[in-house]
Design a protein around this motif. Structure first.
Motif: not given
Length: 202
Positions: A24-29, A176-181, A187-192
């Motif tokens: 979230l932070l890396a995407n500027g949220r 972990v990345n799969f589960l979080v994304v 929520l219409d977020e494409d975090l990674a």
């Protein structure tokens, strides 16, 4: 964009919460982070991390640990029910509880707000804002299932962190990345970047 509330309870899946915060932070949220008392204990027991309770010290802790300078991070003590996010008049995009203990599920379902996390969840339900709950328990008892069903009927999204193997994960970090994304997809977020299902290989 309105901020997110990211809540972490004392269930056993803290790496999912940490990766959620990082992405979230890396995407500027903008993220309002709340760790329950139990979450602090689980971080110590499972990862050897002693996370500061003081809000300013906790912000510094996460910035240093995650090495992410983007986004905005606001940390709240678990029992600070005077925090901005405890009020329905404070606008947020969504709240995500990851991992979510069955105790938290039960109290939110009963409308019992004993800490800031439960109060924020109550606010998101009453204001009809997205509330995503990632329950971390197995197996589910009938009581758990009834509580989760009632929360789904009240408008929450129930998103258990369920792994998949079609992405051919090679490390625990991949999983972990799969589960979080996937947790934030709704929520219409494409975090990674994520290898998504596109049909059987030919």
């Amino acid at each position: 964009m309105h901020p997110y509330v990211l809540a972490v309870t004392g269930a056993s899946a803290q790496p999912l919460a940490e990766r959620s915060l990082e992405l979230l932070l890396a995407n500027g949220r903008t993220v309002h982070l709340v760790l329950s008392r139990g979450a602090h204990a689980v971080f110590r027991a499972e990862q050897g991390l002693t996370i500061p309770v003081d809000s300013k010290k906790q912000i510094s802790f996460w910035r240093q640990r995650l090495n992410v300078n983007k986004g905005e991070l606001i940390c709240h003590r678990w029992n600070d029910q005077s925090a901005s996010i405890a009020s329905g008049s404070y606008r947020t995009k969504a709240m995500v509880i990851v991992p979510c203990s069955m105790g938290t599920v039960g109290r939110v379902n009963a409308g019992v707000a004993m800490d800031l996390i439960e109060r924020c969840a109550d606010v998101h339900l009453k204001e009809k804002r997205p509330l995503v709950i990632a329950p971390r328990e197995t197996p589910f008892s009938l009581i758990h299932l009834r509580n989760l069903t009632a929360l789904a009927e009240a408008g929450a999204t129930i998103a258990p962190p369920t792994p998949a193997w079609y992405t051919q994960p090679r490390t625990l970090e991949d999983m972990v990345n799969f589960l979080v994304v996937r947790l934030f997809d709704g929520l219409d977020e494409d975090l990674a970047p994520l290898q998504r299902w596109s049909g059987p290989l030919r």
